[in-house]
Design an enzyme around this catalytic site. Structure first.
Site, mmCIF file in Angstrom:
data_model
loop_
_atom_site.group_PDB
_atom_site.id
_atom_site.type_symbol
_atom_site.label_atom_id
_atom_site.label_comp_id
_atom_site.label_asym_id
_atom_site.label_seq_id
_atom_site.Cartn_x
_atom_site.Cartn_y
_atom_site.Cartn_z
ATOM 1 N N THR A 120 0.816 -1.204 0.000
ATOM 2 C CA THR A 120 0.000 0.000 0.000
ATOM 3 C C THR A 120 0.857 1.263 0.000
ATOM 4 N N ASP A 121 0.280 2.342 -0.509
ATOM 5 C CA ASP A 121 0.985 3.632 -0.446
ATOM 6 C C ASP A 121 1.082 4.155 0.985
ATOM 7 N N GLU A 122 0.276 3.575 1.904
ATOM 8 C CA GLU A 122 0.270 4.084 3.278
ATOM 9 C C GLU A 122 1.595 3.851 4.002
ATOM 10 N N TYR A 147 -2.110 -0.689 11.081
ATOM 11 C CA TYR A 147 -2.223 -1.342 9.764
ATOM 12 C C TYR A 147 -1.027 -1.008 8.880
ATOM 13 N N SER A 148 -0.782 0.291 8.691
ATOM 14 C CA SER A 148 0.260 0.651 7.714
ATOM 15 C C SER A 148 1.647 0.287 8.218
ATOM 16 N N THR A 150 2.339 -2.427 9.973
ATOM 17 C CA THR A 150 2.553 -3.863 9.710
ATOM 18 C C THR A 150 2.750 -4.114 8.209
ATOM 19 N N LYS A 151 2.102 -3.324 7.352
ATOM 20 C CA LYS A 151 2.360 -3.480 5.909
ATOM 21 C C LYS A 151 3.790 -3.033 5.584
ATOM 22 N N ASN A 177 -8.195 1.634 -3.672
ATOM 23 C CA ASN A 177 -8.965 0.956 -4.720
ATOM 24 C C ASN A 177 -10.470 1.127 -4.504
ATOM 25 N N LYS A 186 -15.456 -0.246 4.117
ATOM 26 C CA LYS A 186 -14.606 0.741 3.468
ATOM 27 C C LYS A 186 -15.438 1.945 2.995
ATOM 28 N N ARG A 190 -19.326 1.747 2.030
ATOM 29 C CA ARG A 190 -20.117 2.070 3.224
ATOM 30 C C ARG A 190 -21.150 3.144 2.904
ATOM 31 N N GLN A 191 -20.714 4.177 2.179
ATOM 32 C CA GLN A 191 -21.646 5.284 1.901
ATOM 33 C C GLN A 191 -22.737 4.844 0.914
ATOM 34 N N TYR A 204 -15.822 11.369 8.065
ATOM 35 C CA TYR A 204 -14.919 11.612 9.196
ATOM 36 C C TYR A 204 -14.403 13.048 9.162
ATOM 37 N N ARG A 270 -11.074 9.896 12.569
ATOM 38 C CA ARG A 270 -10.194 8.749 12.852
ATOM 39 C C ARG A 270 -8.941 9.256 13.583
HETATM 40 P P1 NAD Z 1 -9.668 -7.393 2.162
HETATM 41 O O1 NAD Z 1 -9.695 -7.077 3.612
HETATM 42 O O2 NAD Z 1 -10.867 -7.119 1.328
HETATM 43 O O3 NAD Z 1 -9.294 -8.928 1.941
HETATM 44 C C1 NAD Z 1 -8.306 -9.572 2.680
HETATM 45 C C2 NAD Z 1 -8.462 -11.078 2.474
HETATM 46 O O4 NAD Z 1 -7.388 -11.740 3.174
HETATM 47 C C3 NAD Z 1 -9.771 -11.648 3.029
HETATM 48 O O5 NAD Z 1 -10.346 -12.540 2.098
HETATM 49 C C4 NAD Z 1 -9.342 -12.392 4.294
HETATM 50 O O6 NAD Z 1 -10.169 -13.492 4.615
HETATM 51 C C5 NAD Z 1 -7.930 -12.836 3.909
HETATM 52 N N1 NAD Z 1 -7.080 -13.071 5.077
HETATM 53 C C6 NAD Z 1 -6.906 -12.260 6.158
HETATM 54 N N2 NAD Z 1 -6.056 -12.842 7.031
HETATM 55 C C7 NAD Z 1 -5.661 -14.020 6.481
HETATM 56 C C8 NAD Z 1 -4.779 -15.051 6.899
HETATM 57 N N3 NAD Z 1 -4.114 -14.987 8.070
HETATM 58 N N4 NAD Z 1 -4.603 -16.116 6.092
HETATM 59 C C9 NAD Z 1 -5.274 -16.205 4.899
HETATM 60 N N5 NAD Z 1 -6.130 -15.247 4.462
HETATM 61 C C10 NAD Z 1 -6.316 -14.174 5.243
HETATM 62 O O7 NAD Z 1 -8.390 -6.618 1.589
HETATM 63 P P2 NAD Z 1 -8.185 -5.891 0.183
HETATM 64 O O8 NAD Z 1 -8.710 -4.516 0.258
HETATM 65 O O9 NAD Z 1 -8.603 -6.803 -0.902
HETATM 66 O O10 NAD Z 1 -6.583 -5.770 0.183
HETATM 67 C C11 NAD Z 1 -5.780 -6.811 -0.385
HETATM 68 C C12 NAD Z 1 -4.326 -6.406 -0.311
HETATM 69 O O11 NAD Z 1 -4.130 -5.183 -1.008
HETATM 70 C C13 NAD Z 1 -3.825 -6.153 1.115
HETATM 71 O O12 NAD Z 1 -2.516 -6.649 1.213
HETATM 72 C C14 NAD Z 1 -3.837 -4.635 1.242
HETATM 73 O O13 NAD Z 1 -2.861 -4.197 2.157
HETATM 74 C C15 NAD Z 1 -3.492 -4.224 -0.175
HETATM 75 N N6 NAD Z 1 -3.979 -2.919 -0.625
HETATM 76 C C16 NAD Z 1 -5.288 -2.585 -0.503
HETATM 77 C C17 NAD Z 1 -5.745 -1.369 -1.013
HETATM 78 C C18 NAD Z 1 -7.201 -0.979 -0.935
HETATM 79 O O14 NAD Z 1 -7.544 0.137 -1.300
HETATM 80 N N7 NAD Z 1 -8.108 -1.839 -0.495
HETATM 81 C C19 NAD Z 1 -4.837 -0.494 -1.617
HETATM 82 C C20 NAD Z 1 -3.486 -0.864 -1.706
HETATM 83 C C21 NAD Z 1 -3.073 -2.087 -1.222
HETATM 84 O O1 DAU Z 2 -4.175 3.872 0.410
HETATM 85 C C1 DAU Z 2 -4.384 2.497 0.328
HETATM 86 C C2 DAU Z 2 -5.227 2.032 1.502
HETATM 87 O O2 DAU Z 2 -6.560 2.473 1.252
HETATM 88 C C3 DAU Z 2 -5.172 0.520 1.716
HETATM 89 O O3 DAU Z 2 -3.874 0.169 2.082
HETATM 90 C C4 DAU Z 2 -6.154 0.091 2.810
HETATM 91 O O4 DAU Z 2 -6.174 -1.324 2.905
HETATM 92 C C5 DAU Z 2 -7.536 0.595 2.434
HETATM 93 O O5 DAU Z 2 -8.444 0.278 3.485
HETATM 94 C C6 DAU Z 2 -7.508 2.098 2.218
HETATM 95 O O6 DAU Z 2 -7.219 2.787 3.468
HETATM 96 P P1 DAU Z 2 -8.033 4.094 3.905
HETATM 97 O O7 DAU Z 2 -7.939 4.209 5.376
HETATM 98 O O8 DAU Z 2 -7.629 5.254 3.065
HETATM 99 O O9 DAU Z 2 -9.517 3.642 3.403
HETATM 100 P P2 DAU Z 2 -10.976 3.781 4.056
HETATM 101 O O10 DAU Z 2 -11.927 3.269 3.034
HETATM 102 O O11 DAU Z 2 -11.060 3.232 5.415
HETATM 103 O O12 DAU Z 2 -11.156 5.366 4.178
HETATM 104 C C7 DAU Z 2 -10.970 6.229 3.056
HETATM 105 C C8 DAU Z 2 -11.104 7.658 3.555
HETATM 106 O O13 DAU Z 2 -12.458 7.903 3.943
HETATM 107 C C9 DAU Z 2 -10.266 7.957 4.781
HETATM 108 O O14 DAU Z 2 -9.792 9.291 4.707
HETATM 109 C C10 DAU Z 2 -11.248 7.823 5.943
HETATM 110 C C11 DAU Z 2 -12.552 8.273 5.325
HETATM 111 N N1 DAU Z 2 -13.794 7.659 5.845
HETATM 112 C C12 DAU Z 2 -13.836 6.305 5.947
HETATM 113 C C13 DAU Z 2 -14.999 5.678 6.377
HETATM 114 C C14 DAU Z 2 -15.076 4.168 6.513
HETATM 115 C C15 DAU Z 2 -14.900 8.450 6.120
HETATM 116 O O15 DAU Z 2 -14.860 9.696 6.011
HETATM 117 N N2 DAU Z 2 -16.046 7.831 6.540
HETATM 118 C C16 DAU Z 2 -16.145 6.472 6.674
HETATM 119 O O16 DAU Z 2 -17.234 5.985 7.051
#
Ligand code: NAD
Ligand code: DAU
Length: 334
Positions: A120-122, A147-148, A150-151, A177, A186, A190-191, A204, A270
């Site tokens: 992640t970019d985080e 989270y970030s 541990t990543k 994404n 997310k 959520r919205q 937030y 947050r």
């Molecule tokens: P997600 O939370 O939707 O999915 C995570 C999946 O991993 C789930 O299916 C869960 O059951 C599985 N999992 C969790 N712990 C596990 C374990 N111990 N063993 C096996 N499976 C396990 O996450 P996502 O949004 O699809 O993100 C996927 C990857 O992309 C992550 O590594 C995240 O850091 C990275 N990423 C996400 C975003 C984003 O915007 N969502 C952006 C950049 C990078």
């Molecule tokens: O940047 C990549 C990351 O993007 C990934 O590594 C993470 O796995 C992914 O969850 C995401 O992290 P964010 O914390 O940016 O995403 P989230 O969807 O939780 O929140 C996006 C923004 O919206 C953030 O600024 C918080 C805000 N927010 C979030 C929720 C859930 C709100 O304002 N209201 C909300 O209800």
């Protein structure tokens, strides 16, 4: 090619499996997923008869060793992925993101299997709202949340296993994404699902925080570009020039769903909330020739709203429990 996809029942992993089987139909895909609250096997229903699904933990060394021994490529998506949850209980994040990744690295080292690490970019922390800078591959690591951090730890472990043990790895760090099959915890889903449920969206703080949105299919096409052509040991940033603040994104969702632009609640911010993320993906674009397909964010957002409208049976079972968790910690500030 035999491909082991960890976290393939999650948001990005499931979309990766769909894209892979559509574009590379000869692939033999095995998904390893623990099916945590974030994993949903139904996301793989359209391809269920074309994959092997293994229900298990990436920190289970015996299981991982057996699966890695039988594959040509590991694409590691599995993670605890939600910042808000990491602020409540960091331990699952340490278990999966740090110990789980180490377990995979030991196995790919043992069996000399190509490994792509999804990150992640985080890991780079955040940028000021008025800073013209964007993250590049040489930005120093400075993560903010459990989270970030541990990543970031997992990325450093990959680099160490690559340099010290010769693991054939690449790393990608992507921005936020959006798209189908994203968990309702997310921001965007959520919205949308609040509105579809007759509840008000929740923003937030002041909603000024900026995220750099990319469609999940563009993320996954970039991952394939890196697996196919990326240099071993290199990191590539993935982004689609999608910067927008949260309030702007929420107003767009309200407009797409026929609601007034102020039909939402301001809620507690947050803790430690990162201000802004922004990706400079020049390296990926110039070295590997990758470009995104979803260049019109509003069109991608509309398609996502439509997907949640048409797939209520997919998200409804998670909705009440997710909102109950939020209700226990957030207050409406209007
Ligand atoms: P997600 O939370 O939707 O999915 C995570 C999946 O991993 C789930 O299916 C869960 O059951 C599985 N999992 C969790 N712990 C596990 C374990 N111990 N063993 C096996 N499976 C396990 O996450 P996502 O949004 O699809 O993100 C996927 C990857 O992309 C992550 O590594 C995240 O850091 C990275 N990423 C996400 C975003 C984003 O915007 N969502 C952006 C950049 C990078
Ligand atoms: O940047 C990549 C990351 O993007 C990934 O590594 C993470 O796995 C992914 O969850 C995401 O992290 P964010 O914390 O940016 O995403 P989230 O969807 O939780 O929140 C996006 C923004 O919206 C953030 O600024 C918080 C805000 N927010 C979030 C929720 C859930 C709100 O304002 N209201 C909300 O209800």
């Amino acid at each position: 090619m035999r491909i082991l996809v960890t976290g393939g029942a999650g948001f990005i992993g499931a979309n990766f499996v769909h894209q892979t089987l559509a574009q590379r139909p000869d692939s033999q895909v095995t998904v390893l997923d623990k099916l945590t609250y974030a994993g949903n096997k139904a996301s793989l229903d359209p391809v269920a008869d074309r994959i092997e699904f293994v229900h298990g933990d990436i920190a289970d060394a015996d299981l991982v060793d057996r699966l890695v021994r039988e594959t040509d490529l590991v694409v590691h998506f599995a993670a605890e992925s939600h910042n808000d949850n990491s602020l409540t209980d960091p331990w699952p994040f340490v278990h999966t993101n740090v110990i789980g990744t180490t377990t995979l690295l030991n196995a790919v080292r043992e069996h000399d299997v190509r490994y792509h690490h999804i990150s992640t970019d985080e890991v780079y922390g955040d940028l000021e709202l008025d800073d013209p800078a964007r993250f590049t591959e040489s930005t120093p690591y400075n993560p903010s949340s459990p989270y970030s951090s541990t990543k970031a730890s997992s990325d450093l472990l990959v680099r160490a296993w690559t340099r010290s043990f010769g693991v054939r790895s690449t790393i990608s760090n992507c921005s936020n994404n959006y798209g189908p099959y994203q968990h309702v915890e997310k921001f965007i889903p959520r919205q949308i699902t609040n509105i579809l449920s007759g509840s008000r969206p929740k923003l937030y703080g002041a909603g000024q925080n900026v995220r750099d949105w990319i469609h999940v299919d563009d993320h996954n096409s970039a991952v394939w570009a890196i697996i196919d052509g990326g240099r071993i040991g290199e990191t590539y940033l993935i982004g689609a020039d999608g910067e927008a603040n949260n309030r702007t994104v929420l107003e767009a969702i309200l407009e797409e769903t026929g609601n007034a632009p102020d039909a939402f609640d301001f809620v507690t911010d947050r803790p430690g909330h990162d201000l802004r993320y922004a990706i400079d993906s020049t390296k990926l674009r110039t070295e590997l020739g990758w470009t995104p397909t979803y260049v019109d964010f509003r069109a991608g957002l509309k398609a996502t709203v439509d997907w949640y409208r048409e797939n209520e049976q997919w998200w409804r079972p998670q909705k009440d429990a997710t909102e109950a968790v939020y209700a226990s910690k957030e207050s409406v500030l209007n």
